[in-house]
Motif scaffolding. Sequence first.
Motif, PDB file in Angstrom:
ATOM      1  N   PRO A  75    -111.415  81.687  21.655  1.00  0.00           N
ATOM      2  CA  PRO A  75    -110.256  82.960  21.777  1.00  0.00           C
ATOM      3  C   PRO A  75    -110.155  83.218  23.579  1.00  0.00           C
ATOM      4  O   PRO A  75    -108.730  83.146  23.486  1.00  0.00           O
ATOM      5  N   PHE A  76    -111.258  83.376  24.080  1.00  0.00           N
ATOM      6  CA  PHE A  76    -111.480  83.988  25.004  1.00  0.00           C
ATOM      7  C   PHE A  76    -111.160  83.309  26.193  1.00  0.00           C
ATOM      8  O   PHE A  76    -110.609  83.265  27.347  1.00  0.00           O
ATOM      9  N   LYS A  77    -111.339  81.926  25.863  1.00  0.00           N
ATOM     10  CA  LYS A  77    -110.815  81.098  26.783  1.00  0.00           C
ATOM     11  C   LYS A  77    -108.679  81.066  27.240  1.00  0.00           C
ATOM     12  O   LYS A  77    -108.021  80.810  27.933  1.00  0.00           O
ATOM     13  N   PHE A  78    -108.474  80.950  26.100  1.00  0.00           N
ATOM     14  CA  PHE A  78    -107.169  81.275  25.420  1.00  0.00           C
ATOM     15  C   PHE A  78    -106.095  82.758  26.167  1.00  0.00           C
ATOM     16  O   PHE A  78    -105.266  82.509  27.156  1.00  0.00           O
ATOM     17  N   LEU A  79    -107.025  83.689  26.015  1.00  0.00           N
ATOM     18  CA  LEU A  79    -106.415  85.376  26.994  1.00  0.00           C
ATOM     19  C   LEU A  79    -106.842  84.814  28.397  1.00  0.00           C
ATOM     20  O   LEU A  79    -105.933  85.374  29.423  1.00  0.00           O
ATOM     21  N   TYR A  80    -108.064  84.424  28.951  1.00  0.00           N
ATOM     22  CA  TYR A  80    -107.900  84.102  29.942  1.00  0.00           C
ATOM     23  C   TYR A  80    -107.192  82.994  30.543  1.00  0.00           C
ATOM     24  O   TYR A  80    -106.271  83.523  32.189  1.00  0.00           O
ATOM     25  N   LYS A  81    -106.974  82.316  30.416  1.00  0.00           N
ATOM     26  CA  LYS A  81    -105.556  81.594  30.761  1.00  0.00           C
ATOM     27  C   LYS A  81    -104.209  82.240  30.561  1.00  0.00           C
ATOM     28  O   LYS A  81    -103.385  82.494  31.116  1.00  0.00           O
ATOM     29  N   ARG A  82    -103.601  82.577  29.518  1.00  0.00           N
ATOM     30  CA  ARG A  82    -102.733  83.613  29.527  1.00  0.00           C
ATOM     31  C   ARG A  82    -102.836  84.747  30.471  1.00  0.00           C
ATOM     32  O   ARG A  82    -101.349  84.809  31.182  1.00  0.00           O
TER      33      ARG A  82
END
Length: 340
Positions: A75-82
């Motif tokens: 989920p933190f990869k998702f946030l970072y990419k966003r």
Amino acid sequence: MTINPKKRIDELDSLRGIAAIIVVLYHYTFRFEELFNFKFITKYFNVPYGHYGVELFFAISGFVIFMSIEKINNPFKFLYKRFVRLYPTFWVGMILSFICISLFGPELLKVNISEFLINFTMIPSFFNIDSVDGVYWTLKVEMFFYLVIFLVLLLKKKESYKLFGYIYILMGTISFIVLKPTYYYFYGSLFLIGINFYKIWKGTSDWQNHLQIFICLGLTLFYPKLEFFAVTTLIVFIFYLMVFGKLKFLKISILLFLGKISYSLYLIHQYLGYTIQLKLIYAGIENFIVLLIIPLLISILIASLITFYIEKPIISFLSKKEPYRIKAQNGAKIAQYFKQ
């Protein structure tokens, strides 16, 4: 049907381009007259319903986000990419808009320094602060949607998206009966429609995906304006054509180009364009074509420079970093806590 989830869909870029340009034309015609009471443009050309391009953007976002998280479980990869995708470009556009409007814009559009600084959050309305540019209200909607996706990933429930969809539909139906329809619920329905269309496009759908799409469409009948039903029907029709390969005629260079710069164009066009239009009018120019074309071309030029010389290099650079990895262990602990 096997489809590469990383495949770029040209038709989707074209739809972004269409959505962006009709929103721009809405602001430069109907909305400009509404704010400043000049009818030089709307007397000859008007796009009063162009704001519904935003609804098309929301449906596209639902489609694209599920495409982007196809192989993302962190989920933190998702946030970072966003963050990488949205914030640097937003900050550049916001700073540029603030400077131009502060120097040349009307008082109606200006914000002070403290308000400007709060705008760096991307959600100034959350703090009851005016936005540097009026289009930022949609980013709050997007951010909430991303938060929901983050929680879904955190709880490792990505494959339960249909269940969440039914829960969302049920909650909306109850709220419509007990209270009244809200715009924000409508926007959420558009994200859900986009998610289901992604599954159809990918070839991993079943009858329930189509059911959720049509339930979301049916719920728009609760709204007092029939426009919501008409617009959502059009969006659903367009997406069905796209997922079954019937929109290939939209692969037009100018639309693809506008789709690529659509985020930057959306961010900077409104108040900057108003400022240019007002300067032209005060200089004695009343030709509606000039009042439309000049701000449009300047906005497209600036958006292109931001996209190709700032946005893409920054995304390329930051995408190589992976600071979210240090959060993975803590994220697993949080998810475990919620499961207890």
